[in-house]
Design an enzyme around this catalytic site. Structure first.
Site, PDB file in Angstrom:
ATOM      1  N   GLY A  26       1.486  -1.983   1.188  1.00 42.90           N
ATOM      2  CA  GLY A  26       1.575  -2.081  -0.258  1.00 42.90           C
ATOM      3  C   GLY A  26       0.297  -2.500  -0.962  1.00 42.90           C
ATOM      4  O   GLY A  26      -0.777  -2.617  -0.372  1.00 42.90           O
TER       5      GLY A  26
ATOM      6  N   CYS B  22      -7.493  -6.222   7.087  1.00 46.71           N
ATOM      7  CA  CYS B  22      -6.798  -5.185   6.317  1.00 46.71           C
ATOM      8  C   CYS B  22      -6.281  -5.733   4.977  1.00 46.71           C
ATOM      9  O   CYS B  22      -7.073  -6.023   4.088  1.00 46.71           O
ATOM     10  CB  CYS B  22      -5.693  -4.586   7.166  1.00 46.71           C
ATOM     11  SG  CYS B  22      -5.073  -3.008   6.549  1.00 46.71           S
ATOM     12  N   LEU B  23      -4.971  -5.890   4.806  1.00 45.79           N
ATOM     13  CA  LEU B  23      -4.444  -6.472   3.572  1.00 45.79           C
ATOM     14  C   LEU B  23      -4.992  -7.880   3.387  1.00 45.79           C
ATOM     15  O   LEU B  23      -5.262  -8.307   2.254  1.00 45.79           O
ATOM     16  CB  LEU B  23      -2.911  -6.477   3.599  1.00 45.79           C
ATOM     17  CG  LEU B  23      -2.179  -6.952   2.338  1.00 45.79           C
ATOM     18  CD1 LEU B  23      -2.567  -6.131   1.120  1.00 45.79           C
ATOM     19  CD2 LEU B  23      -0.667  -6.902   2.542  1.00 45.79           C
TER      20      LEU B  23
ATOM     21  N   GLN C  62      -8.259  -7.683   1.677  1.00 45.93           N
ATOM     22  CA  GLN C  62      -8.115  -7.449   0.237  1.00 45.93           C
ATOM     23  C   GLN C  62      -7.697  -8.726  -0.492  1.00 45.93           C
ATOM     24  O   GLN C  62      -8.167  -8.997  -1.600  1.00 45.93           O
ATOM     25  CB  GLN C  62      -7.099  -6.328   0.010  1.00 45.93           C
ATOM     26  CG  GLN C  62      -7.540  -4.982   0.588  1.00 45.93           C
ATOM     27  CD  GLN C  62      -6.378  -4.045   0.866  1.00 45.93           C
ATOM     28  OE1 GLN C  62      -5.267  -4.238   0.387  1.00 45.93           O
ATOM     29  NE2 GLN C  62      -6.633  -3.013   1.663  1.00 45.93           N
TER      30      GLN C  62
ATOM     31  N   ASN D 297      -6.095   1.728   8.878  1.00 49.29           N
ATOM     32  CA  ASN D 297      -4.817   2.081   8.270  1.00 49.29           C
ATOM     33  C   ASN D 297      -4.689   1.352   6.943  1.00 49.29           C
ATOM     34  O   ASN D 297      -4.203   0.230   6.885  1.00 49.29           O
ATOM     35  CB  ASN D 297      -3.652   1.701   9.193  1.00 49.29           C
ATOM     36  CG  ASN D 297      -2.321   1.748   8.457  1.00 49.29           C
ATOM     37  OD1 ASN D 297      -2.183   2.440   7.453  1.00 49.29           O
ATOM     38  ND2 ASN D 297      -1.359   1.008   8.945  1.00 49.29           N
TER      39      ASN D 297
ATOM     40  N   PHE E 260      -5.607   1.078   0.156  1.00 52.41           N
ATOM     41  CA  PHE E 260      -6.295   0.349  -0.906  1.00 52.41           C
ATOM     42  C   PHE E 260      -7.645  -0.127  -0.372  1.00 52.41           C
ATOM     43  O   PHE E 260      -7.837  -0.247   0.838  1.00 52.41           O
ATOM     44  CB  PHE E 260      -5.459  -0.844  -1.375  1.00 52.41           C
ATOM     45  CG  PHE E 260      -4.224  -0.456  -2.150  1.00 52.41           C
ATOM     46  CD1 PHE E 260      -4.213  -0.502  -3.539  1.00 52.41           C
ATOM     47  CD2 PHE E 260      -3.080  -0.043  -1.486  1.00 52.41           C
ATOM     48  CE1 PHE E 260      -3.080  -0.132  -4.250  1.00 52.41           C
ATOM     49  CE2 PHE E 260      -1.939   0.324  -2.189  1.00 52.41           C
ATOM     50  CZ  PHE E 260      -1.941   0.280  -3.580  1.00 52.41           C
TER      51      PHE E 260
ATOM     52  N   HIS F 106      -9.056  -2.512  11.935  1.00 48.74           N
ATOM     53  CA  HIS F 106      -8.219  -3.220  12.910  1.00 48.74           C
ATOM     54  C   HIS F 106      -8.946  -3.454  14.237  1.00 48.74           C
ATOM     55  O   HIS F 106      -8.921  -2.603  15.119  1.00 48.74           O
ATOM     56  CB  HIS F 106      -6.934  -2.433  13.152  1.00 48.74           C
ATOM     57  CG  HIS F 106      -5.989  -2.495  12.006  1.00 48.74           C
ATOM     58  ND1 HIS F 106      -5.040  -3.485  11.870  1.00 48.74           N
ATOM     59  CD2 HIS F 106      -5.866  -1.714  10.913  1.00 48.74           C
ATOM     60  CE1 HIS F 106      -4.364  -3.302  10.749  1.00 48.74           C
ATOM     61  NE2 HIS F 106      -4.849  -2.238  10.149  1.00 48.74           N
TER      62      HIS F 106
ATOM     63  N   GLU G 279      -7.978  -5.272  16.547  1.00 43.23           N
ATOM     64  CA  GLU G 279      -6.983  -5.450  17.616  1.00 43.23           C
ATOM     65  C   GLU G 279      -6.429  -4.125  18.108  1.00 43.23           C
ATOM     66  O   GLU G 279      -5.451  -4.106  18.871  1.00 43.23           O
ATOM     67  CB  GLU G 279      -5.837  -6.328  17.102  1.00 43.23           C
ATOM     68  CG  GLU G 279      -4.762  -5.618  16.303  1.00 43.23           C
ATOM     69  CD  GLU G 279      -5.216  -5.127  14.933  1.00 43.23           C
ATOM     70  OE1 GLU G 279      -4.523  -4.296  14.335  1.00 43.23           O
ATOM     71  OE2 GLU G 279      -6.274  -5.565  14.452  1.00 43.23           O
TER      72      GLU G 279
END
Length: 370
Positions: A232, A258-259, A262, A300, A303, A344, A346
């Site tokens: 999201g 990742c998120l 952000q 992945n 945004f 990522h 990992e």
């Protein structure tokens, strides 16, 4: 053979474009979400169970899906997180000795609608040209107008908060309680392999829900903090942003993926934006601006953070760039042991070029404790 009796199916995009295929297995009906594609040649089980893909219809560009079955230890969360699967050739039979079962059975157990025999090359080209958009996959091929109406009511990913849909409801522990270092991790869609990587580096992790306060996370008396990946739009996660601001003020080590990357940017006043069609695959080229080395990475995300604002920020340094489009792929704070990346490290399966980032995080913790 199963493929002789499979029902016709279709993909209807928000702009009215239709692609045709056939239903996989016995599941019928419709499934809605944002359509996106992943270019990985392997790792479909990890993709399907990655919480970052929650609410998305996944197009796999690899021509064959299901050919090596599934295995219990190759999931990134509890159950499938994608909204539906779109592929070219679906393999009902698998040939890997280590597999626990077929992908068909795994999809059926998770009640996931999947369609195959789709011209995925044409579909991916269309998304690349026209951008990621909402879509529906359905076996209701004679109900186009009804599907269009339902599709028009599906919320856009821009502005959509999804972390609460995949986050843990209660805190839990991961790893060896006698480990040297303690980590408080904010679960906004965390992958199991992130926890494994931290645990392997002598860390004991307490994982907190997406809306945990700083005070809750600090009560574990951690040596460092972690912000996870997830699905999201990051902007609606105001509680996570406020918690991150307070974490930064402590001066303790912080790592975001990742998120989480952000969220760290937003906590520093750097805005984020929805990308045209995102980065999803396991072959994305990254340049480490600190070492000058290139990395092949797993990505992945739909945004990204505003590169110009990051470059103009007095306390932020851009550490990594995505070489395909020059987007900011990593940042660090100049005066604190705080950093994050948009990809990522990992990855499993996938390239391990970036696994050193976990080592850097632990090294920051060691230095902080001194």
């Amino acid at each position: 053979m199963k493929y002789q009796t499979r029902k016709p199916a279709l993909i209807l995009l928000a702009d009215g474009t239709i692609f045709h295929g056939k239903a996989v297995g016995g599941k019928e009906g419709s499934s809605f979400g944002e359509v996106c594609f992943n270019t990985g040649m392997t790792g479909y089980q990890e993709i399907f169970t990655d919480p970052s893909y929650f609410g998305q219809l996944m197009v796999t560009t690899n021509a064959h899906i299901g050919n090596y079955g599934v295995a219990k230890d190759e999931v990134e969360s509890e159950g499938i997180k994608i909204a539906g699967l779109i592929c070219r050739n679906f393999s009902y039979h698998y040939s890997r000795p280590e597999a626990d079962g077929s992908l068909e059975d795994f999809l059926n157990e998770n009640k996931l609608l999947a369609i195959s025999d789709v011209d995925t090359r044409a579909l991916v080209s269309y998304i690349r040209d026209n951008g990621a958009m909402n879509a529906v996959i359905s076996t209701e091929v004679d109900n186009i107008e009804g599907l269009k109406k339902q599709l028009s009511e599906v919320p856009n990913m821009n502005g959509l908060e999804l972390a609460s849909k995949v986050s843990t409801k209660e805190p839990y522990f991961f790893g060896n309680e006698n480990a040297t270092y303690k980590i408080s991790a904010l679960d906004i869609g965390i992958k199991k392999n992130i926890l494994r990587n931290l645990s392997e580096r002598d860390c004991y992790i307490k994982v907190y829900p997406y809306n945990a306060s700083f005070e809750e996370m600090q009560s574990f008396n951690p040596d460092g903090f972690f912000l996870s990946n997830g699905p999201g739009d990051p902007e609606p996660l105001t509680e996570a942003i406020e918690t991150t601001k307070k974490i930064i003020e402590t001066g303790k080590p912080l790592f975001g993926i990742c998120l989480g990357h952000q969220i760290l940017a937003l906590a520093n006043g750097i805005s984020t934006y929805k990308m045209h069609h995102g980065h999803r695959g396991i072959n994305h080229p990254i340049l480490n601006l600190i070492t000058g080395k290139g990395e092949i990475t797993s990505q992945n995300h739909g945004f990204a953070i505003n590169r110009e604002e990051a470059e103009a920020h007095a306390d932020i340094e851009i550490t990594h760039l995505h070489l395909n489009d020059q987007t900011a792929a990593g940042i660090r704070m100049k005066n604190k042991p705080v950093f994050s990346v948009q990809y990522h490290p990992e990855a499993s399966p996938g390239p391990h070029d970036a696994s050193y980032l976990f080592d850097e995080f632990v090294e920051n913790i060691k230095n902080s404790k001194k």
